[in-house]
Design a protein around this motif. Structure first.
Motif, PDB file in Angstrom:
ATOM      1  N   GLY A   1      -0.658   7.757  -8.405  1.00 52.10           N
ATOM      2  CA  GLY A   1      -0.263   7.185  -7.118  1.00 52.10           C
ATOM      3  C   GLY A   1      -1.392   6.423  -6.461  1.00 52.10           C
ATOM      4  N   SER A   2      -2.593   6.980  -6.510  1.00 53.46           N
ATOM      5  CA  SER A   2      -3.740   6.290  -5.923  1.00 53.46           C
ATOM      6  C   SER A   2      -4.035   4.990  -6.658  1.00 53.46           C
ATOM      7  CB  SER A   2      -4.972   7.204  -5.968  1.00 53.46           C
ATOM      8  OG  SER A   2      -4.742   8.399  -5.252  1.00 53.46           O
ATOM      9  N   ALA A   3      -3.955   5.027  -7.989  1.00 50.99           N
ATOM     10  CA  ALA A   3      -4.219   3.826  -8.775  1.00 50.99           C
ATOM     11  C   ALA A   3      -3.194   2.732  -8.475  1.00 50.99           C
ATOM     12  CB  ALA A   3      -4.221   4.171 -10.265  1.00 50.99           C
ATOM     13  N   ILE A   4      -1.931   3.104  -8.352  1.00 54.27           N
ATOM     14  CA  ILE A   4      -0.893   2.120  -8.033  1.00 54.27           C
ATOM     15  C   ILE A   4      -1.156   1.506  -6.658  1.00 54.27           C
ATOM     16  CG2 ILE A   4       1.559   1.850  -7.494  1.00 54.27           C
ATOM     17  CD1 ILE A   4       2.153   3.923  -9.645  1.00 54.27           C
ATOM     18  N   PHE A   5      -1.540   2.336  -5.693  1.00 53.01           N
ATOM     19  CA  PHE A   5      -1.762   1.830  -4.340  1.00 53.01           C
ATOM     20  C   PHE A   5      -2.918   0.834  -4.293  1.00 53.01           C
ATOM     21  CE2 PHE A   5      -3.777   2.038  -0.164  1.00 53.01           C
ATOM     22  CZ  PHE A   5      -2.694   1.761   0.662  1.00 53.01           C
ATOM     23  N   VAL A   6      -4.046   1.183  -4.896  1.00 53.09           N
ATOM     24  CA  VAL A   6      -5.236   0.331  -4.768  1.00 53.09           C
ATOM     25  C   VAL A   6      -5.167  -0.903  -5.672  1.00 53.09           C
ATOM     26  CG1 VAL A   6      -6.664   2.279  -4.109  1.00 53.09           C
ATOM     27  CG2 VAL A   6      -6.544   1.630  -6.506  1.00 53.09           C
ATOM     28  N   VAL A   7      -4.325  -0.875  -6.722  1.00 53.25           N
ATOM     29  CA  VAL A   7      -4.221  -2.036  -7.599  1.00 53.25           C
ATOM     30  C   VAL A   7      -3.058  -2.941  -7.207  1.00 53.25           C
ATOM     31  CG1 VAL A   7      -3.816  -2.790  -9.981  1.00 53.25           C
ATOM     32  CG2 VAL A   7      -5.333  -0.850  -9.523  1.00 53.25           C
ATOM     33  N   GLU A   8      -1.922  -2.338  -6.885  1.00 54.91           N
ATOM     34  CA  GLU A   8      -0.718  -3.128  -6.643  1.00 54.91           C
ATOM     35  C   GLU A   8      -0.435  -3.380  -5.165  1.00 54.91           C
ATOM     36  OE1 GLU A   8       0.886  -4.471  -9.117  1.00 54.91           O
ATOM     37  OE2 GLU A   8      -0.312  -3.442 -10.652  1.00 54.91           O
ATOM     38  N   VAL A   9      -0.911  -2.513  -4.293  1.00 55.61           N
ATOM     39  CA  VAL A   9      -0.570  -2.629  -2.870  1.00 55.61           C
ATOM     40  C   VAL A   9      -1.740  -3.144  -2.033  1.00 55.61           C
ATOM     41  CG1 VAL A   9       0.259  -1.381  -0.831  1.00 55.61           C
ATOM     42  CG2 VAL A   9       1.123  -0.776  -3.107  1.00 55.61           C
TER      43      VAL A   9
ATOM     44  N   PRO B   1     -11.290  12.024 -10.220  1.00 59.36           N
ATOM     45  CA  PRO B   1     -11.949  10.709 -10.297  1.00 59.36           C
ATOM     46  C   PRO B   1     -11.855  10.079 -11.681  1.00 59.36           C
ATOM     47  CG  PRO B   1     -13.359  12.305  -9.185  1.00 59.36           C
ATOM     48  CD  PRO B   1     -12.221  13.073  -9.772  1.00 59.36           C
ATOM     49  N   THR B   2     -11.958  10.884 -12.732  1.00 63.51           N
ATOM     50  CA  THR B   2     -11.887  10.344 -14.086  1.00 63.51           C
ATOM     51  C   THR B   2     -10.530   9.717 -14.365  1.00 63.51           C
ATOM     52  OG1 THR B   2     -13.463  11.997 -14.887  1.00 63.51           O
ATOM     53  CG2 THR B   2     -12.086  10.920 -16.532  1.00 63.51           C
ATOM     54  N   ILE B   3      -9.464  10.460 -14.086  1.00 58.52           N
ATOM     55  CA  ILE B   3      -8.118   9.938 -14.358  1.00 58.52           C
ATOM     56  C   ILE B   3      -7.810   8.754 -13.447  1.00 58.52           C
ATOM     57  CG2 ILE B   3      -5.669  10.518 -14.440  1.00 58.52           C
ATOM     58  CD1 ILE B   3      -6.383  13.376 -14.993  1.00 58.52           C
ATOM     59  N   THR B   4      -8.226   8.824 -12.186  1.00 60.77           N
ATOM     60  CA  THR B   4      -7.939   7.743 -11.244  1.00 60.77           C
ATOM     61  C   THR B   4      -8.640   6.460 -11.649  1.00 60.77           C
ATOM     62  OG1 THR B   4      -7.706   9.353  -9.445  1.00 60.77           O
ATOM     63  CG2 THR B   4      -8.023   7.057  -8.836  1.00 60.77           C
ATOM     64  N   THR B   5      -9.925   6.539 -11.967  1.00 57.72           N
ATOM     65  CA  THR B   5     -10.685   5.345 -12.332  1.00 57.72           C
ATOM     66  C   THR B   5     -10.125   4.692 -13.590  1.00 57.72           C
ATOM     67  OG1 THR B   5     -12.680   6.297 -11.355  1.00 57.72           O
ATOM     68  CG2 THR B   5     -12.977   4.477 -12.885  1.00 57.72           C
ATOM     69  N   LEU B   6      -9.852   5.490 -14.614  1.00 54.30           N
ATOM     70  CA  LEU B   6      -9.306   4.939 -15.857  1.00 54.30           C
ATOM     71  C   LEU B   6      -7.895   4.399 -15.658  1.00 54.30           C
ATOM     72  CD1 LEU B   6     -10.586   7.615 -18.394  1.00 54.30           C
ATOM     73  CD2 LEU B   6     -11.495   5.324 -17.997  1.00 54.30           C
ATOM     74  N   SER B   7      -7.118   5.024 -14.780  1.00 51.01           N
ATOM     75  CA  SER B   7      -5.773   4.518 -14.491  1.00 51.01           C
ATOM     76  C   SER B   7      -5.833   3.185 -13.757  1.00 51.01           C
ATOM     77  CB  SER B   7      -5.000   5.543 -13.655  1.00 51.01           C
ATOM     78  OG  SER B   7      -4.842   6.759 -14.356  1.00 51.01           O
ATOM     79  N   MET B   8      -6.781   3.048 -12.845  1.00 50.22           N
ATOM     80  CA  MET B   8      -6.958   1.770 -12.154  1.00 50.22           C
ATOM     81  C   MET B   8      -7.330   0.668 -13.134  1.00 50.22           C
ATOM     82  SD  MET B   8      -8.995   3.327  -8.862  1.00 50.22           S
ATOM     83  CE  MET B   8      -9.707   1.772  -8.389  1.00 50.22           C
ATOM     84  N   ASP B   9      -8.230   0.963 -14.051  1.00 40.59           N
ATOM     85  CA  ASP B   9      -8.601  -0.032 -15.068  1.00 40.59           C
ATOM     86  C   ASP B   9      -7.406  -0.386 -15.946  1.00 40.59           C
ATOM     87  OD1 ASP B   9     -11.182   0.040 -14.094  1.00 40.59           O
ATOM     88  OD2 ASP B   9     -11.873   1.502 -15.574  1.00 40.59           O
ATOM     89  N   ALA B  10      -6.581   0.620 -16.263  1.00 42.51           N
ATOM     90  CA  ALA B  10      -5.403   0.354 -17.094  1.00 42.51           C
ATOM     91  C   ALA B  10      -4.408  -0.554 -16.382  1.00 42.51           C
ATOM     92  CB  ALA B  10      -4.739   1.678 -17.466  1.00 42.51           C
TER      93      ALA B  10
END
Length: 299
Positions: free
Chosen positions: A93-101, A164-173
């Motif tokens: 959810g955090s990755a979607i927000f900071v990348v897409e929103v 942090p590990t999952i969030t950072t890698l998800s944002m990069d993905a």
């Protein structure tokens, strides 16, 4: 021609140095695997311990020469899976927000915040878990969790650590998904959420799965923080999430300082380390398989 000779010599020197570095890394890995395997297998081939009793025994009591590793194996997998379930929805959810929103918010505020969490030592997480998470669990469940220490507390602390590990890698993905996919979806009349759900997440699925596996690897190998909040009970099988338990890493680090070199107990601890090594190799193989499937899908 004379100018080419020094260049070739420098190139050969560079190739030799880099080749030596690669050979050194390979030698270290092979030596590590050989040493752990040799010590760990001594438990079964020299000391005569039954592998079935070791892997499926439910009591770890060195004083009585009972070495059943199942409680630690269950504890390790329980905290790993449960912490991943806790961290995964928040991370995605955090990755979607900071990348897409809100990409500008992600770069300026959220990314430094996540990097700060990565830099916090494990002992700090352990202390916070000991005095905050355990107290919180004890206040909620009362007599069912008299000390608050248990698998649930360990999973909560681990979830914060791997977030942090999952969030950072998800944002990069998500950032790696080409913008043409999004534009094509919008051109067909899809909303932002439909685009994210049906296009972006599906395209980034192999990389997201890799992020999850890496997070699980971090959780599976964590020692200090979990040891401080899970209770450290390795003699019997935990029957619930509120029961004190132990993990492979916690039992290994706590036992090696008291084990006599060459004893059955010493070799049994090395067998726990062998289990950890095998699980790490399994996680790495899963990551490679996911990467290959993702490459074929993109190709």
């Amino acid at each position: 021609m004379a100018n080419l000779m020094p260049k070739r010599r420098l190139e050969n020197i560079g190739l030799g140095i880099t080749g030596f570095c690669v050979a050194l890394v390979a030698l270290v890995v092979i030596t590590l695997i050989f040493m752990v395997a040799q010590q760990g297998l001594t438990t079964f081939f020299v000391d005569g311990l039954n592998p079935i009793d070791f892997f499926f025994g439910q009591n770890w009591i060195p004083e009585q020469e009972r070495y059943g590793a199942l409680p630690m194996i269950v504890g390790s997998f329980a905290v790993t899976l449960l912490s991943t379930l806790f961290a995964l929805p928040i991370a995605i959810g955090s990755a979607i927000f900071v990348v897409e929103v809100a990409p500008s918010f992600g770069r300026r505020v959220f990314q430094p915040f996540i990097e700060l969490l990565v830099g916090i030592p494990s002992v700090v997480y352990g202390v916070l878990g000991l005095y905050v998470v355990n107290t919180f669990v004890k206040a909620i469940f009362g007599d069912a969790a008299p000390t608050g220490a248990g698998i649930l507390s360990g999973s909560i602390v681990l979830a914060i650590m791997i977030l942090p590990t999952i969030t950072t890698l998800s944002m990069d993905a998500l950032r790696a998904v080409p913008n043409q996919y999004r534009e094509g979806s919008y051109a067909l009349g899809c909303t932002r959420w439909q685009t994210v759900w049906h296009v972006v997440l599906k395209s980034a699925l192999p990389s997201l799965m890799t992020a999850v596996i890496l997070g699980m690897t971090r959780a599976f190998g964590e020692t200090l923080a979990v040891q401080m909040v899970i209770g450290g009970v390795e003699r019997s099988m935990p029957m619930g999430l509120l029961d004190p338990a132990s993990t492979l890493t916690a039992a290994l680090t706590a036992g090696l300082s008291n084990a006599v070199s060459g004893s059955v107990y010493y070799h049994a601890l090395w067998s726990l380390g062998l289990i950890l090594l095998v699980m790490s190799l399994v996680f790495i193989m899963i990551i490679h398989l996911i990467g290959r499937k993702g490459a074929k899908a993109n190709g």
